[in-house]
Write an enzyme that holds these catalytic residues in place. Structure first.
Site, PDB file in Angstrom:
ATOM      1  N   SER A 162       4.738  -6.835   9.961  1.00 31.28           N
ATOM      2  CA  SER A 162       3.765  -6.991   9.152  1.00 31.28           C
ATOM      3  C   SER A 162       2.762  -8.283   9.546  1.00 31.28           C
ATOM      4  CB  SER A 162       4.404  -7.311   7.679  1.00 31.28           C
ATOM      5  OG  SER A 162       3.633  -6.997   6.720  1.00 31.28           O
ATOM      6  N   ASP A 258       3.382   3.139   3.422  1.00 31.87           N
ATOM      7  CA  ASP A 258       2.767   2.202   3.643  1.00 31.87           C
ATOM      8  C   ASP A 258       1.568   1.957   3.485  1.00 31.87           C
ATOM      9  OD1 ASP A 258       2.706  -0.592   4.166  1.00 31.87           O
ATOM     10  OD2 ASP A 258       3.269  -0.372   6.272  1.00 31.87           O
ATOM     11  N   HIS A 288       7.595  -0.031   3.534  1.00 25.67           N
ATOM     12  CA  HIS A 288       7.466  -1.583   4.167  1.00 25.67           C
ATOM     13  C   HIS A 288       8.760  -2.236   3.765  1.00 25.67           C
ATOM     14  CE1 HIS A 288       4.282  -4.209   5.571  1.00 25.67           C
ATOM     15  NE2 HIS A 288       4.909  -4.993   4.973  1.00 25.67           N
TER      16      HIS A 288
END
Length: 319
Positions: A162, A258, A288
């Site tokens: 991320s 996501d 996620h």
């Protein structure tokens, strides 16, 4: 490792059902308050995610400094091991060496490599470029000490999940003009490549209820990017083509459900067009957080397997 689409989706659905109600709303408000100068609630979020996972059998972990933790196999070898310098996720505002400890330890156990986990400065107290500078410094430190750790400077890769994936890309871009040995590769899990609302298909479709809400991502972006979200070391997809084309071989593992999926796909397509050796995998039904938060075991294991295979050195690299 074969992908069982049905199991991936079932595990992700159970993971979503088990998330505490209102969690992302509370996290959003905590970051928003911190931007205004009140960090109490955000610090509570940080503390809640700051518990290390038990080390797998055969893996040791040593704090080199308060910001750096080195994971290595206990089994000695005469050949140099690949070294992955890993940057945790958490929207640049929370997360730590501990929040990514499960992944780091399991990767060392499965792949037989070493991993250096990095605690970088967090926003909003330390917005761009503070965290990025810490990541670049960690790579340079690793270059200097790799041989002491049983690796070598030409076997160093950077990776992250991320926001950590964003930092890995930005680190590689930021170091291109230096005289440092180039990174061997990048390992990215659902990376942020555009630090603003991109209104892509996945952003609109999965913006609520899929482990990373668009409202939370927007406040992450605000905390880190401040007034310059389109800077090419923040929104890395905006880097000039002549820089992007110099990125090392890259592995990108995405979650289908996501909000970051579309921007990651577009970024991978751009790198491929520019001649970068990139492998992109999209885990069907996954959401996620599968790297750092338990609950999607097949997605986690598949990501481990892909990473171990990708980082395995060729015979010529270990001579």
């Amino acid at each position: 490792m074969e992908i069982d689409t049905s199991t991936l989706r079932k595990e992700a659905d159970a993971f979503l059902a088990g998330m505490p109600k209102g969690l992302q709303t509370r996290q959003t408000e905590a970051v928003r308050r911190a931007i205004q100068g009140d960090t109490e609630a955000l610090n509570q979020v940080r503390y809640s995610r700051n518990t290390p996972s038990p080390l797998p059998k055969g893996v040791s972990a040593t704090y080199l400094t308060s910001r750096l933790r080195l994971y290595t196999p206990m089994l000695k070898t005469d050949t140099p091991r690949p070294l992955l310098v890993y940057f945790h996720g958490g929207g640049w505002t929370f997360g730590s060496i501990n929040s990514c400890s499960r992944f780091c330890g399991e990767l060392v156990a499965q792949a037989g490599i070493s991993v250096l986990a990095v605690n970088y400065a967090l926003a909003p107290e330390a917005p761009f470029p503070h965290g990025l500078n810490d990541c670049i410094e960690a790579i340079r430190f690793a270059m200097q000490h790799a041989e002491e750790w049983g690796s070598t400077s030409h076997l160093i890769s950077a990776g992250g999940d991320s926001a950590g994936g964003n930092l890995a890309i930005a680190t590689a871009l930021g170091m291109l003009s230096s005289d440092t040995i180039p990174l061997r590769s990048l390992v990215l899990f659902y990376p942020v490549t555009l630090a603003y609302s991109d209104n892509s298909e996945s952003w609109l479709r999965y913006g609520t209820g899929f482990a990373l809400d668009s409202e939370l991502m927007e406040v992450f972006n605000q905390a880190y990017a401040s007034q310059d979200a389109r800077h090419h070391l923040i929104s890395v997809a905006h880097a000039p083509d002549n820089l992007l084309s110099q990125l090392p071989p890259t592995l990108l593992v995405a979650a289908e459900r996501d909000i970051l999926c579309s921007q990651g796909r577009k970024f991978a397509d751009l790198l491929k067009h520019l001649g970068v050796n990139i492998k992109r995998y999209e885990l069907p039904g996954a959401v996620h957080l599968f790297i750092t938060v338990p609950g999607q075991p097949q997605a986690f294991q598949h990501a481990l397997s892909l990473t171990a295979s990708f980082l395995r050195p060729s015979p010529s690299e270990t001579k």
